[in-house]
Design an enzyme around this catalytic site. Structure first.
Site, short mmCIF file in Angstrom:
data_model
loop_
_atom_site.label_atom_id
_atom_site.label_comp_id
_atom_site.label_asym_id
_atom_site.label_seq_id
_atom_site.Cartn_x
_atom_site.Cartn_y
_atom_site.Cartn_z
N PHE A 62 0.82 -1.23 0.00
CA PHE A 62 0.00 0.00 0.00
C PHE A 62 0.84 1.26 0.00
O PHE A 62 0.32 2.35 0.19
CB PHE A 62 -0.93 0.03 1.23
N ALA A 64 4.65 3.57 -1.19
CA ALA A 64 5.87 3.80 -1.97
C ALA A 64 6.85 4.56 -1.10
O ALA A 64 6.46 5.49 -0.39
CB ALA A 64 5.55 4.63 -3.22
N ASN A 66 11.46 5.45 -0.87
CA ASN A 66 12.80 5.28 -1.42
C ASN A 66 13.82 5.55 -0.32
O ASN A 66 13.50 6.16 0.70
CB ASN A 66 13.04 6.30 -2.54
N HIS A 73 26.93 17.92 0.24
CA HIS A 73 27.12 19.13 -0.59
C HIS A 73 26.61 18.85 -2.00
O HIS A 73 27.39 18.74 -2.95
CB HIS A 73 28.60 19.54 -0.56
N HIS A 77 22.49 23.81 -1.56
CA HIS A 77 22.92 23.29 -0.25
C HIS A 77 23.59 24.34 0.61
O HIS A 77 23.99 25.41 0.13
CB HIS A 77 23.81 22.06 -0.42
N HIS A 83 32.79 22.56 7.55
CA HIS A 83 33.11 22.06 6.21
C HIS A 83 34.57 22.38 5.87
O HIS A 83 35.20 21.63 5.13
CB HIS A 83 32.16 22.71 5.20
N HIS A 212 34.99 29.87 1.10
CA HIS A 212 35.00 28.79 2.09
C HIS A 212 35.96 29.12 3.23
O HIS A 212 35.60 29.07 4.41
CB HIS A 212 35.43 27.47 1.44
C1 23J Z 1 35.11 20.82 -1.32
C2 23J Z 1 36.21 21.37 -1.90
C3 23J Z 1 36.10 22.49 -2.68
C4 23J Z 1 34.87 23.05 -2.87
C5 23J Z 1 33.70 22.51 -2.28
C6 23J Z 1 33.84 21.40 -1.52
C7 23J Z 1 32.36 23.11 -2.48
O1 23J Z 1 32.15 23.93 -3.33
C8 23J Z 1 31.22 22.79 -1.58
O2 23J Z 1 30.21 22.25 -2.02
O3 23J Z 1 31.31 23.13 -0.41
S1 23J Z 1 34.73 24.47 -3.89
MN MN Z 2 29.25 22.93 -0.09
#
Ligand code: 23J
Ligand code: MN
Length: 261
Positions: A62, A64, A66, A73, A77, A83, A212
């Site tokens: 009954f 569905a 996944n 990332h 996102h 990170h 980053h």
């Molecule tokens: C890991 C290394 C370099 C980069 C990234 C990840 C991302 O752009 C990310 O999605 O955080 S540039």
């Molecule tokens: Mn990222």
């Protein structure tokens, strides 16, 4: 009864449609473009895979459902401070520990779509941000700052979106100095329409991947692969972008939404 006029007015505006909800997320599925890093730099993230558990059949008559194979990332996102190595020690720097108040914030949108159409390696400079501020007013503490490039229109094709040749990827982004300047404004995060928050050429910058390196060094956030920034005003919208509460997560796909007057 506890009431607040601003919140009551806001609720009424949502119902009447005078405040709109704009979806800033790209479709998330096996076709979603993912970052490609040269193998000498590091290992790559996989593309999305959808594994069926049942589909109203012998595996579940009954229902569905996944299960997903999904990089943190992937697609539209959120980048959490841990990170990057520069943000690794922030106790509130993982997706499950970021204060939720930071997931709802005012947003400034810097439109450099013409510049990016003319030059896919376009870099946002400090002077260009100051120019934007002279037109729209100062960037206020606690805001998200997003770079509009209309790059999201390439999202349906990994080749056009990543835009790589033998010299590497070509996509717009910020200079290191631009990010440093935004950090003096105490912004909450930096976001882009490209696969990551940095420009395609960012691996060769000082420091490498400055959006980053510098944002996360300062316990601030990133948003990548945003869509529909062409539907936002330069100032005056509110961004809602909450990562999944992954334990010790470094990032997460998000359904990013903007509240727009
Ligand atoms: C890991 C290394 C370099 C980069 C990234 C990840 C991302 O752009 C990310 O999605 O955080 S540039
Ligand atoms: Mn990222």
């Amino acid at each position: 009864m506890s009431t607040n006029k601003a919140l009551a007015d806001f609720a009424a505006a949502l119902v009447s449609g005078s405040i709109k909800v704009v979806d800033l997320s790209a479709p998330l599925g096996p076709e979603t473009p993912v970052l490609y890093l040269p193998p000498e730099i590091g290992k790559n993230t996989p593309s999305v895979k959808v594994h069926e558990i049942s589909h109203y059949d012998n595996n579940g008559p009954f229902w569905a459902w996944n299960w997903l194979e999904l990089g943190e990332h992937t697609g539209t996102h959120f980048d959490a401070p841990v990170h990057w190595i520069t943000g690794k020690d922030y106790k509130d720097g993982t997706t499950d520990r970021i204060p939720p108040k930071n997931f709802v914030a005012p947003v400034c949108v810097i439109d450099r779509s013409k510049e990016s159409a003319a030059n896919p390696d376009y870099l946002l400079t400090v002077d260009s941000i100051k120019q934007w501020e002279s037109e729209h007013g100062a960037i206020e503490a606690g805001s998200w700052v997003l770079l509009r490039t209309d790059w999201y229109k390439r999202n349906g094709s990994a080749q056009a979106f990543l835009n790589a040749d033998e010299k590497g990827p070509h996509s717009p982004g910020p200079t290191a100095e631009a990010i440093e300047y935004l950090l003096t404004k105490n912004i909450v995060g930096w976001g882009s329409e490209t696969v990551g928050t940095d420009a395609g050429s960012a691996g060769g910058m000082n420091p490498p991947f400055p959006a980053h390196n510098l944002m996360h060094k300062n316990n601030r956030y990133g948003l990548a692969s945003l869509c529909h920034l062409d539907q936002l005003p330069a100032k005056g919208a509110v961004l809602i972008a909450a990562p999944l509460k992954f334990v010790n997560g470094t990032g997460s796909p998000v359904r990013a939404l903007a509240l727009v007057p």
